[in-house]
Design a protein around this motif. Structure first.
Motif, PDB file in Angstrom:
ATOM      1  N   LEU A  25       6.895  -7.957   7.724  1.00  0.00           N
ATOM      2  CA  LEU A  25       7.675  -6.821   7.984  1.00  0.00           C
ATOM      3  C   LEU A  25       9.249  -7.340   7.730  1.00  0.00           C
ATOM      4  O   LEU A  25       9.404  -8.408   8.677  1.00  0.00           O
ATOM      5  CB  LEU A  25       7.641  -6.063   8.961  1.00  0.00           C
ATOM      6  CG  LEU A  25       6.179  -5.083   8.942  1.00  0.00           C
ATOM      7  CD1 LEU A  25       6.205  -4.370  10.300  1.00  0.00           C
ATOM      8  CD2 LEU A  25       6.326  -4.135   7.653  1.00  0.00           C
ATOM      9  N   THR A  31      13.213  -3.051   9.335  1.00  0.00           N
ATOM     10  CA  THR A  31      12.041  -1.857   9.291  1.00  0.00           C
ATOM     11  C   THR A  31      12.133  -1.141  10.698  1.00  0.00           C
ATOM     12  O   THR A  31      12.183  -1.682  11.556  1.00  0.00           O
ATOM     13  CB  THR A  31      10.623  -2.524   9.173  1.00  0.00           C
ATOM     14  OG1 THR A  31      10.842  -3.270   7.580  1.00  0.00           O
ATOM     15  CG2 THR A  31       9.570  -1.671   8.980  1.00  0.00           C
ATOM     16  N   LEU A  71       9.294   1.161  12.547  1.00  0.00           N
ATOM     17  CA  LEU A  71       7.787   1.108  12.785  1.00  0.00           C
ATOM     18  C   LEU A  71       7.775   2.576  13.477  1.00  0.00           C
ATOM     19  O   LEU A  71       8.387   2.721  14.912  1.00  0.00           O
ATOM     20  CB  LEU A  71       7.116   0.253  13.491  1.00  0.00           C
ATOM     21  CG  LEU A  71       6.416  -0.946  12.824  1.00  0.00           C
ATOM     22  CD1 LEU A  71       5.731  -1.895  13.541  1.00  0.00           C
ATOM     23  CD2 LEU A  71       5.705  -0.662  11.521  1.00  0.00           C
ATOM     24  N   VAL A 117       8.090   2.523   8.400  1.00  0.00           N
ATOM     25  CA  VAL A 117       6.562   2.494   8.113  1.00  0.00           C
ATOM     26  C   VAL A 117       5.651   2.977   9.123  1.00  0.00           C
ATOM     27  O   VAL A 117       6.237   2.700  10.281  1.00  0.00           O
ATOM     28  CB  VAL A 117       6.544   0.709   8.203  1.00  0.00           C
ATOM     29  CG1 VAL A 117       4.743   0.280   8.320  1.00  0.00           C
ATOM     30  CG2 VAL A 117       7.149   0.075   6.949  1.00  0.00           C
ATOM     31  N   VAL A 127       2.500   3.727  11.406  1.00  0.00           N
ATOM     32  CA  VAL A 127       1.327   2.936  11.971  1.00  0.00           C
ATOM     33  C   VAL A 127       0.359   4.229  11.980  1.00  0.00           C
ATOM     34  O   VAL A 127       0.145   4.868  13.066  1.00  0.00           O
ATOM     35  CB  VAL A 127       1.473   2.547  13.415  1.00  0.00           C
ATOM     36  CG1 VAL A 127       0.441   1.873  13.961  1.00  0.00           C
ATOM     37  CG2 VAL A 127       2.725   1.319  13.376  1.00  0.00           C
TER      38      VAL A 127
END
Length: 401
Positions: A54, A58, A60, A270, A272
């Motif tokens: 990553l 980024t 998350l 992103v 999860v």
């Protein structure tokens, strides 16, 4: 965005040999394999190396729901066993987080095993010990047709969450075909789980350890949390010949202001897990509703496909939502979603996805297909050919189109 043509369900009914299904988790969470799909290229590593994949910019997004031991067992005087599986809260509140704090009687919609052997006027009871004292849990039928069951307990110093924790069993996915074992109580839970209410784990998160999270933070990756209480509907196969007719499950979501604020600024999101992705995309559509004067956070399964073109950007939506939250003096957005992400869906928020390998013929396979297109076939062929472990306790992938 028009409603897409019905996807070919035969395509996602790939062959999954039983030996590829992980029946048990690895002893070390982050030792699982990690398939990386990036820009069309596929490579292999271990999950502990996620921070090397990553970029520092980024953001998350994790689902911090906590799995409750939702399987409650009672025994009739005749010896017949009745299993009650908690599904959705009914009374005194529909909000799961508040229901778990209740200390009086609560009513839930449930699945009930051996229901025909349980008569309407029969109160089931079971006792268990806690801190040297005996606690009795009782169950009675409120509405047989709707499968609504009332639970009450003798010691009102306990919340319903504590009662379930003391008396229930871990609701392992049905495809594992085994009973729960002591290790499942800890392993079928993410290390960051917090908000009690899920009856299935957000399994993409099962690979994370405190060390992996620390490595990500040191890299400069932003770690953020939201809540979607995963329902049993996540395991429901598509039975309709036309996938668009599938009875999509509804799930409760909760997102705080700091998460919305970050979404208004960050460039790379992103998710999860598929539950985080469904939450983030649903939050966008709630923002669109707000901009159109509709404050009801209840996203219907095909709603994104029925909305006009020329939609606002991610930033515009979440800036508007922040202003709305300020005007309404609220720091939390709560709602429910049954969003159905299938091929033809245009992603509004997510740029990447960390996810396990899913059941053939499932709605989650359609989501993966929607996100990386026909390349999902290459990804799954590679995983099957390279000894990846599949489903909830299996290995992981990171998908970066």
């Amino acid at each position: 965005m028009a409603i897409p043509p019905a996807p070919d369900l035969k395509a996602i009914n790939y062959s999954l040999p039983d030996e590829k299904i992980a029946k048990y988790p690895l002893a070390q969470r982050d030792q699982s394999k990690l398939l990386t799909y990036s820009g069309g290229n596929i490579s292999d590593t271990q999950f502990k190396n996620l921070s090397e994949i990553l970029d520092a910019n980024t953001s998350l997004f994790f689902n911090n729901t906590k799995v409750i031991p939702a399987r409650l067992f009672f025994q009739k005087e005749t010896g017949a066993q009745i299993e009650i599986f908690l599904l959705n809260p009914v009374s005194p509140t529909h909000i799961i987080s508040l229901m778990m704090e209740e200390t009086g009687a609560v009513v839930w919609e449930c699945m009930v095993g051996n229901f025909k052997k349980w008569k309407d006027d029969t109160i089931l009871a079971r006792k268990f010990e806690h801190n040297g004292s005996s606690v009795e849990l009782r169950a009675k039928i409120v509405d047989r047709e709707q499968k609504q069951i009332e639970f009450s307990w003798s010691d009102k110093s306990h919340s319903f969450a504590e009662i379930v924790e003391l008396s229930g069993k871990v609701p392992l996915p049905p495809y594992l075909n085994r009973t729960d074992e002591p290790e499942d109580k800890e392993r079928y839970q993410t290390v960051y789980s917090k908000q009690e209410g899920a009856v299935a784990a957000p399994t993409a998160g099962l690979h994370f350890t405190d060390q992996v999270l620390s490595d990500l933070e040191q890299k400069g990756v932003s770690l953020n949390y939201l809540t979607l209480h995963v329902s049993a509907g996540t395991f429901q196969p598509i039975k309709a010949s036309d996938a668009r007719e599938h009875n999509m499950h509804s799930e409760q979501v909760e997102v705080n202001r700091s998460t919305v604020e970050l979404l208004s600024k960050t460039e790379r999101v992103v998710a999860v897990g598929t539950t985080s992705m469904r939450t983030l995309e649903s939050l966008y559509w709630f923002g669109v509703r707000l901009m159109n004067g509709n404050e009801d956070f209840s996203i219907q399964k095909l709603e994104p496909y029925e909305t006009e073109e020329n939609l606002p950007s991610r930033k515009e939506v979440f800036v508007f939502m922040l202003n709305w939250m300020d005007e309404n003096n609220t720091s939390i957005v709560t709602g429910k979603t049954e969003i159905f992400i299938m091929p033809g869906y245009q992603f509004r928020v997510c740029n990447g996805l960390i996810t396990n390998f899913h059941q053939p013929g499932s709605t989650l396979m359609l989501l993966v297909w929607a996100f990386i297109g026909e390349n999902w076939k290459r990804v799954y062929k590679h995983a099957l050919s390279n000894d990846y472990r599949f489903l909830s306790y299996g290995d992981s992938s990171i998908l970066l189109p």
